[in-house]
Design a protein around this motif. Structure first.
Motif, short mmCIF file in Angstrom:
data_model
loop_
_atom_site.label_atom_id
_atom_site.label_comp_id
_atom_site.label_asym_id
_atom_site.label_seq_id
_atom_site.Cartn_x
_atom_site.Cartn_y
_atom_site.Cartn_z
N ILE A 32 56.47 -29.88 43.95
CA ILE A 32 56.15 -31.72 44.75
C ILE A 32 56.22 -30.90 45.93
N PHE A 33 56.28 -30.13 46.14
CA PHE A 33 56.02 -30.21 48.05
C PHE A 33 54.49 -29.10 47.95
N ASP A 34 54.36 -28.04 47.50
CA ASP A 34 53.91 -26.89 47.35
C ASP A 34 54.18 -26.53 48.90
N PRO A 35 55.07 -25.98 49.24
CA PRO A 35 55.28 -25.66 50.25
C PRO A 35 54.69 -23.64 50.30
N GLU A 36 54.56 -23.27 51.51
CA GLU A 36 54.83 -22.01 52.18
C GLU A 36 55.43 -21.61 51.71
N THR A 37 56.99 -21.53 51.99
CA THR A 37 57.91 -20.73 51.53
C THR A 37 59.18 -22.12 52.09
N ILE A 38 60.85 -21.92 50.77
CA ILE A 38 61.69 -22.63 50.89
C ILE A 38 62.60 -21.87 51.79
N ILE A 39 63.74 -22.70 52.95
CA ILE A 39 64.57 -22.51 54.24
C ILE A 39 65.88 -22.38 53.67
N PHE A 40 66.98 -21.28 52.78
CA PHE A 40 68.16 -22.02 53.24
C PHE A 40 68.35 -21.82 54.72
N GLY A 41 70.25 -22.77 54.80
CA GLY A 41 70.88 -22.17 56.23
C GLY A 41 71.02 -23.55 55.83
#
Length: 409
Positions: free
Chosen positions: A329-338
């Motif tokens: 959906i977003f084509d992000p550079e990365t996905i961050i968990f926190g």
């Protein structure tokens, strides 16, 4: 310069072309350049900000007079007169960040360089509009006194969403009851006498991670926030994606098919029913284990508790397809968990995601992992809240012009 480098440059620094019209913008550009690089001379600031040397000289002088910058002296490098270095003033104005959760409140005092000047975590007896504003004012007064008081730029407040919609939570008291129709900004501004900015917790956490953590050099990423429920903050082209009413990113209410097990529908199948701090505590409680806070969960992980390990495996079964969906959906550079889980547990969840599904992010030449753990720890949402009043001052890409509310006057 490669196309990727040019895109990254555009994300980090926006160029002000009209000195009068973009005066405030250019100030933000200069502050952002200095904040990102620690300390710089005027010539280097002008080069990185792509502003004229005279414009930078004038802006730096203004920022020094206002206490936003500090002069560090000359740094010797090669021949000739070394340039005078400037840095964001760690002893200058501060902001306050307040995270109002279902059962506790986190308050932090943050300086312009991102330094944590003071913090408090206090339990909440009530979370209604008649109680919270006074409690916020009380905690702010305590922190300012402990930090020997200083000029306050504003107060950022984060609350769990969705805003103005009660009864939507799938995990108990994730949203705060009693606030429908109430204006948190006006109520808290009146109680504190300060300018207030409001945001939902996941978006604020993404902002905090963007300014101070793993998203510092990334203009496009998704942030999965493990609170009582599960939230999503999205930074797109350097800006937080908020939605029309500040409710973008309510990922916890989406139902997804896990890699293993059966699919449920409706509220019982919502993602946060399986992947959230509430879901973890609920599963542990069924085994007779009471985990009141992050330290309790950390102790269970240190003991290799089988019930916690089982939850980690189950959570990964839901999160792996979630990661693929967000990437597509977003084509992000990365996905961050926190968020509200220990770093070691987040690391274990990320490790258990393998194998991730094929998505638009499945590129062989990746320089950044598809999923990262956040770097801002348990204070993530409160740090993001404290960053909110800074956005119009410090970062040219993180405007507070849209969202659920505007700063009170």
């Amino acid at each position: 310069m490669s196309s990727q480098d040019k895109r990254n440059l555009r994300q980090r620094v926006a160029i002000g072309s009209n000195p009068e019209r973009n005066r405030a913008h250019n100030r933000r550009v200069v502050l952002e350049v200095i904040r990102l690089h620690g300390h710089l001379g005027r010539t280097e600031i002008a080069r990185r900000a792509q502003l004229t040397a005279q414009a930078v000289a004038n802006i730096v002088e203004e920022l020094l007079d206002e206490g936003l910058l500090v002069e560090l002296g000359r740094m010797r490098s090669g021949r000739g007169q070394p340039p005078i270095q400037f840095a964001v003033n760690p002893n200058g104005p501060v902001t306050v960040g307040v995270e109002i959760a279902a059962d506790h409140m986190v308050t932090v005092l943050l300086d312009l360089s991102g330094g944590l000047r003071a913090q408090s975590i206090s339990p909440l007896e009530r979370t209604d509009p008649d109680y919270i504003p006074g409690k916020v004012a009380e905690e702010i007064a305590k922190l300012r006194a402990s930090a020997q008081d200083t000029r306050l730029l504003g107060v950022g407040v984060v609350m769990p969403g969705p805003f103005d919609i009660e009864g939507m939570s799938s995990v108990g008291p994730a949203t705060l009851p009693g606030w429908t129709g109430a204006d948190p900004v006006k109520l808290i501004a009146k109680a504190t006498g300060e300018s207030v900015v409001l945001e939902n917790d996941a978006t604020a956490a993404a902002v905090g991670e963007r300014l101070y953590g793993a998203g510092r050099q990334s203009g496009n990423f998704c942030y999965l926030y493990f609170g009582v429920g599960l939230g999503l903050g999205v930074i797109q082209d350097g800006r937080p994606l908020r939605g029309a009413f500040g409710n973008a990113g309510e990922i916890g209410h989406v139902g997804l098919v896990p890699r293993k097990g059966k699919t449920s529908y409706g509220a019982a199948g919502a993602l946060e029913r399986f992947v959230s701090v509430y879901a973890l505590r609920e599963q542990l409680a069924l085994a007779g284990i009471y985990a009141a806070n992050v330290d309790d969960i950390q102790a269970l992980h240190d003991d290799n508790n089988p019930h916690l390990m089982g939850w980690i495996a189950s959570a990964a079964d839901y999160l792996a397809p979630t990661v693929g969906m967000l990437e597509n959906i977003f084509d992000p550079e990365t996905i961050i968990f926190g968020g509200g889980l220990p770093d070691s547990v987040l690391d274990a969840v990320i490790s258990a995601l393998d194998p991730l599904p094929v998505s638009v992010s499945s590129r062989r030449m990746r320089t950044t992992p598809r999923v990262l753990r956040g770097q801002t720890g348990q204070l993530t949402a409160a740090l993001g809240a404290a960053a909110l009043p800074l956005l119009d001052t410090v970062s040219p890409h993180l405007s507070t012009a849209t969202g659920p509310a505007t700063p009170a006057v």
